[in-house]
Structures are given as structure tokens and as C-alpha cells.
Design an enzyme around this catalytic site. Sequence first.
Site, PDB file in Angstrom:
ATOM      1  N   GLY A 236       0.829  -1.194   0.000  1.00  0.00           N
ATOM      2  CA  GLY A 236       0.000   0.000   0.000  1.00  0.00           C
ATOM      3  C   GLY A 236       0.865   1.246   0.000  1.00  0.00           C
ATOM      4  O   GLY A 236       2.084   1.168   0.171  1.00  0.00           O
TER       5      GLY A 236
ATOM      6  N   CYS B  10       5.469  -6.018   1.489  1.00  0.00           N
ATOM      7  CA  CYS B  10       5.801  -4.596   1.380  1.00  0.00           C
ATOM      8  C   CYS B  10       5.224  -3.820   2.581  1.00  0.00           C
ATOM      9  O   CYS B  10       5.698  -3.975   3.684  1.00  0.00           O
ATOM     10  CB  CYS B  10       5.329  -4.031   0.041  1.00  0.00           C
ATOM     11  SG  CYS B  10       6.046  -2.415  -0.364  1.00  0.00           S
ATOM     12  N   TYR B  11       4.181  -3.009   2.378  1.00  0.00           N
ATOM     13  CA  TYR B  11       3.594  -2.307   3.513  1.00  0.00           C
ATOM     14  C   TYR B  11       3.107  -3.309   4.556  1.00  0.00           C
ATOM     15  O   TYR B  11       3.243  -3.080   5.769  1.00  0.00           O
ATOM     16  CB  TYR B  11       2.433  -1.431   3.060  1.00  0.00           C
ATOM     17  CG  TYR B  11       1.767  -0.678   4.190  1.00  0.00           C
ATOM     18  CD1 TYR B  11       2.318   0.497   4.692  1.00  0.00           C
ATOM     19  CD2 TYR B  11       0.599  -1.159   4.782  1.00  0.00           C
ATOM     20  CE1 TYR B  11       1.722   1.172   5.742  1.00  0.00           C
ATOM     21  CE2 TYR B  11      -0.001  -0.490   5.830  1.00  0.00           C
ATOM     22  CZ  TYR B  11       0.563   0.670   6.318  1.00  0.00           C
ATOM     23  OH  TYR B  11      -0.026   1.342   7.360  1.00  0.00           O
TER      24      TYR B  11
ATOM     25  N   HIS C 293       7.826  -7.592  -3.816  1.00  0.00           N
ATOM     26  CA  HIS C 293       6.491  -7.953  -4.300  1.00  0.00           C
ATOM     27  C   HIS C 293       6.531  -9.283  -5.058  1.00  0.00           C
ATOM     28  O   HIS C 293       6.840  -9.311  -6.256  1.00  0.00           O
ATOM     29  CB  HIS C 293       5.932  -6.859  -5.212  1.00  0.00           C
ATOM     30  CG  HIS C 293       5.536  -5.620  -4.478  1.00  0.00           C
ATOM     31  ND1 HIS C 293       4.300  -5.468  -3.902  1.00  0.00           N
ATOM     32  CD2 HIS C 293       6.228  -4.486  -4.214  1.00  0.00           C
ATOM     33  CE1 HIS C 293       4.236  -4.277  -3.322  1.00  0.00           C
ATOM     34  NE2 HIS C 293       5.393  -3.668  -3.487  1.00  0.00           N
TER      35      HIS C 293
ATOM     36  N   GLU D  56       4.053 -10.954  -6.023  1.00  0.00           N
ATOM     37  CA  GLU D  56       2.876 -11.084  -6.888  1.00  0.00           C
ATOM     38  C   GLU D  56       3.092 -10.518  -8.282  1.00  0.00           C
ATOM     39  O   GLU D  56       2.308 -10.824  -9.197  1.00  0.00           O
ATOM     40  CB  GLU D  56       1.662 -10.401  -6.237  1.00  0.00           C
ATOM     41  CG  GLU D  56       1.667  -8.880  -6.236  1.00  0.00           C
ATOM     42  CD  GLU D  56       2.417  -8.263  -5.069  1.00  0.00           C
ATOM     43  OE1 GLU D  56       2.204  -7.076  -4.797  1.00  0.00           O
ATOM     44  OE2 GLU D  56       3.232  -8.982  -4.445  1.00  0.00           O
TER      45      GLU D  56
ATOM     46  N   SER E 284     -25.359 -11.207 -24.332  1.00  0.00           N
ATOM     47  CA  SER E 284     -24.774 -10.262 -25.289  1.00  0.00           C
ATOM     48  C   SER E 284     -23.878 -10.947 -26.299  1.00  0.00           C
ATOM     49  O   SER E 284     -23.570 -10.379 -27.341  1.00  0.00           O
ATOM     50  CB  SER E 284     -23.958  -9.208 -24.535  1.00  0.00           C
ATOM     51  OG  SER E 284     -22.786  -9.796 -23.980  1.00  0.00           O
ATOM     52  N   GLY E 285     -23.427 -12.158 -25.998  1.00  0.00           N
ATOM     53  CA  GLY E 285     -22.454 -12.824 -26.834  1.00  0.00           C
ATOM     54  C   GLY E 285     -21.038 -12.586 -26.361  1.00  0.00           C
ATOM     55  O   GLY E 285     -20.095 -13.189 -26.877  1.00  0.00           O
ATOM     56  N   GLY E 286     -20.844 -11.711 -25.365  1.00  0.00           N
ATOM     57  CA  GLY E 286     -19.530 -11.502 -24.770  1.00  0.00           C
ATOM     58  C   GLY E 286     -19.162 -12.651 -23.849  1.00  0.00           C
ATOM     59  O   GLY E 286     -19.973 -13.540 -23.563  1.00  0.00           O
ATOM     60  N   VAL E 287     -17.933 -12.622 -23.363  1.00  0.00           N
ATOM     61  CA  VAL E 287     -17.430 -13.731 -22.558  1.00  0.00           C
ATOM     62  C   VAL E 287     -18.254 -13.928 -21.287  1.00  0.00           C
ATOM     63  O   VAL E 287     -18.700 -15.041 -20.979  1.00  0.00           O
ATOM     64  CB  VAL E 287     -15.945 -13.495 -22.187  1.00  0.00           C
ATOM     65  CG1 VAL E 287     -15.428 -14.646 -21.325  1.00  0.00           C
ATOM     66  CG2 VAL E 287     -15.100 -13.337 -23.430  1.00  0.00           C
ATOM     67  N   ASP E 288     -18.478 -12.855 -20.531  1.00  0.00           N
ATOM     68  CA  ASP E 288     -19.090 -12.981 -19.210  1.00  0.00           C
ATOM     69  C   ASP E 288     -20.521 -13.499 -19.289  1.00  0.00           C
ATOM     70  O   ASP E 288     -20.893 -14.449 -18.588  1.00  0.00           O
ATOM     71  CB  ASP E 288     -19.049 -11.636 -18.481  1.00  0.00           C
ATOM     72  CG  ASP E 288     -17.643 -11.088 -18.355  1.00  0.00           C
ATOM     73  OD1 ASP E 288     -16.686 -11.890 -18.418  1.00  0.00           O
ATOM     74  OD2 ASP E 288     -17.490  -9.866 -18.207  1.00  0.00           O
ATOM     75  N   SER E 289     -21.348 -12.883 -20.121  1.00  0.00           N
ATOM     76  CA  SER E 289     -22.741 -13.320 -20.198  1.00  0.00           C
ATOM     77  C   SER E 289     -22.838 -14.716 -20.800  1.00  0.00           C
ATOM     78  O   SER E 289     -23.704 -15.507 -20.422  1.00  0.00           O
ATOM     79  CB  SER E 289     -23.590 -12.328 -21.002  1.00  0.00           C
ATOM     80  OG  SER E 289     -23.260 -12.346 -22.372  1.00  0.00           O
TER      81      SER E 289
ATOM     82  N   LYS F  42     -11.448 -12.479 -14.507  1.00  0.00           N
ATOM     83  CA  LYS F  42     -11.677 -12.714 -15.925  1.00  0.00           C
ATOM     84  C   LYS F  42     -10.983 -13.980 -16.419  1.00  0.00           C
ATOM     85  O   LYS F  42     -11.571 -14.758 -17.185  1.00  0.00           O
ATOM     86  CB  LYS F  42     -11.182 -11.506 -16.734  1.00  0.00           C
ATOM     87  CG  LYS F  42     -11.596 -11.501 -18.183  1.00  0.00           C
ATOM     88  CD  LYS F  42     -13.021 -11.018 -18.322  1.00  0.00           C
ATOM     89  CE  LYS F  42     -13.389 -10.698 -19.744  1.00  0.00           C
ATOM     90  NZ  LYS F  42     -14.713 -10.051 -19.836  1.00  0.00           N
TER      91      LYS F  42
END
Length: 513
Positions: free
Chosen positions: A58, A85-86, A172, A174, A226-231, A369
Amino acid sequence: MTNPAEDTVLVVDFGAQYAQLIARRVREVHVHSEIVGRDITAAEVRRRRPIGIILSGGPASVYADDAYRVDPALLDLGIPILGICYGHQLLADIAGGEVVNTGSAEYGKTTLTVTADSVLLADLPSPSEVWMSHRDLVAQPPPGFTAVAESPGAPVAAMEDTARRLYGVQFHPEVLHTPRGTEILARFVHEVCGALPGWTSHSIIDTQVRAVRRQVGDARVICALSGGVDSSVAAALVHQAIGDQLTCIFVDHGLLRADEAEQVEETFRRHFKVDLVHVKVADRFLENLAGVTEPEQKRKIIGETFIRVFEEAAADIGDAKFLVQGTLYPDVIESGSASAATIKTHHNVGGLPEDMTFELVEPLRDLFKDEVRAVGEELGLPAEIVWRQPFPGPGLGVRIIGEITRERLDILRAADRIIVDEVRRAGLYRDIWQAFGVLPAIKTVGVQGDGRTYAYPLIIRAVTSEDAMTADWARLPYEILEKMSNRIINEVPGINRVAYDISSKPPATIEWE
């Protein structure tokens, strides 16, 4: 025996971008993680029964008047803790060590030297490359801790109290710039915390199928597809859970990319046998957008028209009680809300009226995602959908700068197909966050076939990103850009000039409107 898929590491968020990245890296080693606020109490942690806690980095200083703190009683719970770190400095400060500001800083790549036997750093080459970003440092570890590594700017670059299972690293692990960082995090969650690698696409699907069945029972469910990935992944997952209780409504507003509507039909109606309502309303959207050039007004008209069309289609499915939504974990983090009882305008389906009171079904709300894509592959969705690049809700409507007309949509759609085609041919499609065309509603002079032309320019936009919060312009090879330009000018009537956008976000945005 506990279910390894239910083992959870809590990531305490102290700001900046670190918490989400840590949580993602933990999940990459197949352990579930969850981001929590720094105000979480020891009693709340005890109730949630995590197998480990990570204190994120942070921007603050532990000795500042407004320093971010954490409940000191966390250290007495017997739960393994890793400070980064922090978080490393805060752990040292709480446990009785010394944190100082020397007036110098250590940023970027540096060398880590292991100085003592270590649990986290076992098998790590010494010296090793790590990524630092700090001004303060731990000058003296707390009682019971052993300093196990140092760097040029941090005499206590890592410390361990193995008896209490408390660990801290100044660097870090990550970030990708710490090459062995994922191994360090894996050692913490697997060896120190005792987590089994149970967080997998298969376990996610099994868990969510059971959850959806419990939630909806035998009720009718609708999904705005919608045809997108998520939906698409949300729809496929819910369909696996409840079958023909699900009806998907696909609003085809005529602002889609080439072949998207046909792909949605093929995938969900023919392959998955989903009850799909395909509402074709391109003319209605174009009529409402006629003469409109102001970007926010275009977005508002597209959103409101979508609402009305979806509302009309949903009314024909009168007994539906639940609405599937492709909410992801970053949406939940940013909203700060764990649930929503009614549909509000900020929801993913484009903003539904407040008086549409469906109960939400959100099977992806705990996923990032990359996890959504993995689940989509496990469910058998085609790669063309699973790996589809992000596409704005208003579609091509925000990639035409000026009035949206059928002619301009046809031109942009054809050019956009060429851009994507060349990116795929170069093997770069999955490496680029988004690659698309932008059509300004202006015309420029050109020469084709020894004659003067007066036609549109086309701007190519390609960016790299991990989460769309920031983005950098993609360094596409000149030969690829040349192929795109030649093909667009030769194959798409109405375009005589091609430019490449080399702006990053910030200060620009990914989309032009």
C-alpha cells in the site's frame, strides 16, 4: 475433512493495485482467495475460518498519523500471516520490530540475497531478482522473527517467525518482475497454510451448479445474453444447472461485430440447445440514433433502447423470477457491495428499470476474468467466444465518431474484421487485450487508380492490459500494420487512409467515446 475447494486465503487490502494482483496469484496456484478491508476484526476472521492471511502492499507509512492499521489480535489467532511490502512493515511494527525511513528509496528490479535458512525462500537461487517499491524499511525484526534475506536497500528484505507462522517480505512476489514470486506464494499457501490445490474450473462449476439449483428451485430464469465472454459463460453455467428453465434473450441492436449474431445463435440454440429469444431490432436503434453525434447522448439512447427492448421481451416470459447476470469479482470489489436485491441501472445488462425486481443469479461473482475463461473452456464453449476480446455494451456505436449510419456501420464492421483477422494470423490475438477500428465521421483526400478520392480515414487501436484499468498501446510489428492498412484500403470501399493510435491509458481511454 474439509473440502479443499473451500479453503480460503484472505487478502487484506491496504490500497494501490496490489490486493487484486495478490488474490489472482493465489488462485493461480489453485487456492481460493478473497479480498477484505483493512478494518476486518479478529473476531470476523475467526468466524470466516481462513487457512491464511496476506497483508497487501500500500502507499502509506506505518508511522504516519493516518497510517492504515489492522486489528493486532490477528497475530494471536494462530492463522498463518504473510505481509508483503507495507504489510511486511506493518507486521513488523505490530509485533515490536523497528520500521524506519532512511530518506532513500528502492524501486524496480533489485537483487535479493538469502542470508539464513528459510521456509518461503527455500530452493530460491541466491542472489535472485525481485521487484521492490518502498521508501520505509524494516531495520530490526520483531522478537521471535529471524531476518532471512536482504537487498541493497532493505537489510530485512524477508523475515520469518516459524513458531507462530508469521512471515514478511519487503519485495512484491505477486508481480511478474519477481520471476520466482509465484513459487514463494505457493510455498506460503500450500506448505505453511496447508492448503490443497482444490480451486479449479471443475470445482467452481460443481459449486455454482449446486448453488444455482438451491437458489432458483423450479422457477423460470432469464438471461440477457450479449455474446460476450461474461454473459456467455454465465448462461452456459446456469443452463448446465437448470436446463430448460433458462431462457436467454439476445438483443441484436445492429451494432455488433461481423458474424457475432450468427455465432451466438450457433453456440446457444444449436450447440447447447438453450431456449434463445433473438430480438432483431437494428432498424429501431438506427432510427433512435439518427442525427445524434454527442457521445454521451448516443450511449444514453443505446442504453435506453436496450432497456425497452429487453423489457418487452422479458414481459413475454411472464413467469420469470430470476435474472442471470455476468457480474465478476472485480465488479464486486469496486462496488463494495456483496449483494443487490433489485436490478439497478449500473448492472451489466445495460441498466434495467428500478421497477424490474428480479432476483439476481450471479454465478461468476467470485471469479476474475481469467477464471471465467477457464470455466468457459471447461463448459465446452467455443474458443471464439471464450477468448473473445472485450467489446463495449454500445458496440460499434462508440467506435463511430459522429452520427451512426448503416453505411458507416458496414464500413467499420468490414475494416474491423480485417484488423482482427490479421492479429489472429500473427498469433497475437490472446496477447492483445483489444484490437479494433475507429471510424471518424470525416473525409480526407486520397488518390486511388490515378484518381482523386474523398473518403473516410480508419484508426487502428490495439492495446495490452491485464484489467482495462490501465492500458498501453500494443507495439504491433510494422509488417502487420502494413498488411492491415493495405487490406483495409483495398478491400473496404469508403476508406482511403489508415492511422495507428499510440496513446496509452491514461491519459487516453481504450475506446474513443
